[in-house]
Design a protein around this motif. Sequence first.
Motif, PDB file in Angstrom:
ATOM      1  N   PRO A  66     125.541  19.023  49.072  1.00 51.43           N
ATOM      2  CA  PRO A  66     125.596  19.106  47.829  1.00 51.43           C
ATOM      3  C   PRO A  66     127.170  18.753  47.510  1.00 51.43           C
ATOM      4  O   PRO A  66     127.491  17.909  46.354  1.00 51.43           O
ATOM      5  CB  PRO A  66     125.673  20.570  47.250  1.00 51.43           C
ATOM      6  CG  PRO A  66     125.514  21.459  48.678  1.00 51.43           C
ATOM      7  CD  PRO A  66     125.081  20.492  49.659  1.00 51.43           C
ATOM      8  N   LYS A  67     128.261  19.024  48.298  1.00 48.42           N
ATOM      9  CA  LYS A  67     129.583  18.473  47.970  1.00 48.42           C
ATOM     10  C   LYS A  67     129.596  16.975  48.095  1.00 48.42           C
ATOM     11  O   LYS A  67     130.118  16.325  46.963  1.00 48.42           O
ATOM     12  CB  LYS A  67     130.386  19.016  49.001  1.00 48.42           C
ATOM     13  CG  LYS A  67     131.850  18.531  49.163  1.00 48.42           C
ATOM     14  CD  LYS A  67     132.618  19.033  50.229  1.00 48.42           C
ATOM     15  CE  LYS A  67     134.097  18.290  49.892  1.00 48.42           C
ATOM     16  NZ  LYS A  67     135.152  19.145  51.162  1.00 48.42           N
ATOM     17  N   TYR A  68     128.978  16.135  48.841  1.00 42.71           N
ATOM     18  CA  TYR A  68     128.936  14.910  49.103  1.00 42.71           C
ATOM     19  C   TYR A  68     128.289  14.214  48.176  1.00 42.71           C
ATOM     20  O   TYR A  68     128.682  12.904  47.553  1.00 42.71           O
ATOM     21  CB  TYR A  68     128.500  14.402  50.461  1.00 42.71           C
ATOM     22  CG  TYR A  68     129.361  14.854  51.535  1.00 42.71           C
ATOM     23  CD1 TYR A  68     130.527  15.218  51.444  1.00 42.71           C
ATOM     24  CD2 TYR A  68     128.872  14.818  53.016  1.00 42.71           C
ATOM     25  CE1 TYR A  68     131.234  15.959  52.453  1.00 42.71           C
ATOM     26  CE2 TYR A  68     129.738  15.365  53.779  1.00 42.71           C
ATOM     27  CZ  TYR A  68     130.797  15.875  53.698  1.00 42.71           C
ATOM     28  OH  TYR A  68     131.669  16.239  54.828  1.00 42.71           O
ATOM     29  N   ARG A  69     127.214  14.946  47.573  1.00 43.73           N
ATOM     30  CA  ARG A  69     126.446  14.304  46.486  1.00 43.73           C
ATOM     31  C   ARG A  69     127.309  14.240  45.133  1.00 43.73           C
ATOM     32  O   ARG A  69     127.200  13.384  44.200  1.00 43.73           O
ATOM     33  CB  ARG A  69     125.048  14.933  46.046  1.00 43.73           C
ATOM     34  CG  ARG A  69     124.095  14.742  47.316  1.00 43.73           C
ATOM     35  CD  ARG A  69     123.088  15.540  46.967  1.00 43.73           C
ATOM     36  NE  ARG A  69     121.921  15.396  48.268  1.00 43.73           N
ATOM     37  CZ  ARG A  69     121.267  14.548  48.506  1.00 43.73           C
ATOM     38  NH1 ARG A  69     121.085  13.661  47.419  1.00 43.73           N
ATOM     39  NH2 ARG A  69     120.398  14.417  49.605  1.00 43.73           N
ATOM     40  N   SER A  70     128.204  15.386  45.012  1.00 43.33           N
ATOM     41  CA  SER A  70     128.948  15.263  43.791  1.00 43.33           C
ATOM     42  C   SER A  70     130.053  14.485  43.905  1.00 43.33           C
ATOM     43  O   SER A  70     130.351  14.044  42.828  1.00 43.33           O
ATOM     44  CB  SER A  70     129.536  16.858  43.741  1.00 43.33           C
ATOM     45  OG  SER A  70     130.350  16.947  42.822  1.00 43.33           O
ATOM     46  N   HIS A 123     128.688  11.153  42.709  1.00 46.54           N
ATOM     47  CA  HIS A 123     128.393  10.963  41.298  1.00 46.54           C
ATOM     48  C   HIS A 123     129.689  10.797  40.541  1.00 46.54           C
ATOM     49  O   HIS A 123     129.703  10.320  39.253  1.00 46.54           O
ATOM     50  CB  HIS A 123     127.161  12.061  40.907  1.00 46.54           C
ATOM     51  CG  HIS A 123     126.019  11.917  41.339  1.00 46.54           C
ATOM     52  ND1 HIS A 123     125.456  12.342  42.476  1.00 46.54           N
ATOM     53  CD2 HIS A 123     125.034  11.142  40.684  1.00 46.54           C
ATOM     54  CE1 HIS A 123     124.195  11.902  42.615  1.00 46.54           C
ATOM     55  NE2 HIS A 123     123.799  11.163  41.367  1.00 46.54           N
ATOM     56  N   GLU A 124     130.701  11.741  41.072  1.00 53.03           N
ATOM     57  CA  GLU A 124     131.682  11.700  40.258  1.00 53.03           C
ATOM     58  C   GLU A 124     133.015  11.133  40.453  1.00 53.03           C
ATOM     59  O   GLU A 124     134.091  10.935  39.533  1.00 53.03           O
ATOM     60  CB  GLU A 124     132.254  13.366  40.083  1.00 53.03           C
ATOM     61  CG  GLU A 124     131.021  14.266  39.411  1.00 53.03           C
ATOM     62  CD  GLU A 124     131.264  15.995  39.971  1.00 53.03           C
ATOM     63  OE1 GLU A 124     132.495  15.871  40.224  1.00 53.03           O
ATOM     64  OE2 GLU A 124     130.486  16.485  39.648  1.00 53.03           O
ATOM     65  N   SER A 159     133.492   6.736  46.201  1.00 51.73           N
ATOM     66  CA  SER A 159     131.974   6.700  46.795  1.00 51.73           C
ATOM     67  C   SER A 159     131.732   5.147  47.003  1.00 51.73           C
ATOM     68  O   SER A 159     130.856   5.030  47.842  1.00 51.73           O
ATOM     69  CB  SER A 159     131.098   7.029  45.562  1.00 51.73           C
ATOM     70  OG  SER A 159     131.394   6.179  44.227  1.00 51.73           O
TER      71      SER A 159
END
Length: 531
Positions: free
Chosen positions: A169-173, A176-177, A182
């Motif tokens: 979840p940290k890497y997904r955040s 996206h942010e 990214s």
Amino acid sequence: SECLPCSSFSHLSLMVSLRPPRPPFAALLLFVLPLHAYASITENVDSIPKFPSSDRPRVAVIGAGMAGLSAARRLNELNVASVDIYEALDRIGGRIHSVPYFDGFLQHGAQYINGDQNPLYEIANELGVVSEVFGDLEHLDEPRFLYGDCDVSKSDLDLFIEFTTPLDPKYRSIAHEDEIVSRRDAIYDVYQRDYTTFLKEYNITGHRRDIFDALSLTFRSYWEFEWASDWKDQSLRNLADWDDKGAVGVSYSTNKIGYKAIIEKVASGKGRARLHLNSPIVNIKYDDERGVILTFSNGTRVDTIYDYVIVTTSLGHLKKYHTKLLTPNIGRFKKRVIEYIGFGGSAKVFFRWANKFWNEEDLSLVTLAVKGCNGKEEVDPFDSEITTLQPLEWEPNTLVAWIAGRGPKVFDEMDDGELSFRITDLVRRLLKNETIEAPEIIVRSKLTKNEYLLGSYSYVSVAQARARILHSDLSIPLKFGSHARVLFAGEATHHRLFETAIGAFLSGRREADRLTEDWTSRVAAALAGAS
């Protein structure tokens, strides 16, 4: 059904292969793309192509995988009768390859369905082949770690799981942010920063560091199989660009029939389309006034001249052969797209033992290749690439080894004899049991050796992310005059469901619709000219 003889599997070297419809405004977006993005060759011709006299277009589909069969199915729905499907292999499915095994099928290629908000899930549910919800990190849920004579503590195993659990979840955040990170970094880069901090925080050095390095390989394997690539080239943009509109990290597994039923159901909708197996196309000449001319690998030309060709070959094949496949050569933009979009390998190797050495309650066996343990001073490529063995749900004596990233190339260079020796040696060392026998059956796919596949599926590479190239850029057609001639479908062309069978399915329908829209505009133009 009867169990197939074990000997029929012992030396199999089998070929493997294996997003929503365009919004209403998608066609309008084509007009604001840079001119080079059209791949038009208007400057090479003296006039606009003549409108054929037939009422329906003549269409060729290159490839009978999920995208090609879906395109044919959609063309049948649209009452396009003159369709030929040319498949280089001796079967349908492409990278989706279901192999008979005892009373079911081994799923080389596609096995899971990403989410339930898509037509493939609906087809699978209707056929009764959806099995259960499957989490992407399920192989790390309550695993049995195998480490032989290494001094590995349960507290360190728990500490590693505690460390890695929040990272997805940290890497997904971040994806996206943080636009800069990214587009700049690979999954490996961000993990190395976190891992370095973790080692310092817990003062992990020496042999204990070797243990955590081995554990890191299991975490690496999750990312590499999920995105079919070396995690050093896996851009964080995969986590931002890919979206199945469902719960994060959740898929649906299929039962022992699985994609065998799904691909046959899709193929059954092709209607009057003519399927030509063992028919590799090596050249698509799309600058002839009469239409598109196809050439077989034996040098003979296809008798029919087509109004449109839908190319659904794997991106791996396109990367290697596009200069020979397409005449005239594609423009610089299209070439850059083909070269920059990532295409990698993920595969499964099935091992069957006459006598099980694992327990009924084992959900997964995680093999820890620790430097300096079990008679190994260094970790070799085989031990580092095979990190997880999972029991096959419906055949109790079979384990599935998941390999990805660099793994498929390493394994594909081994013959079955060497592979049998290496897996037997590994489990003997890690279980400290020299009586474990060699597997009696090995079933695998040498996907990197198949010239028509050359890998499993696409991903967002670091170079692609930095160049801001999208998967959907690959779908831009090649034109003759103002009209499309060569269209592109396949998982690697889908804007948000690349790397999936769903993306392939939807892309085939998308190109059938695009073709029909183009044909309708040609008919209208011809009628207006005649009046």
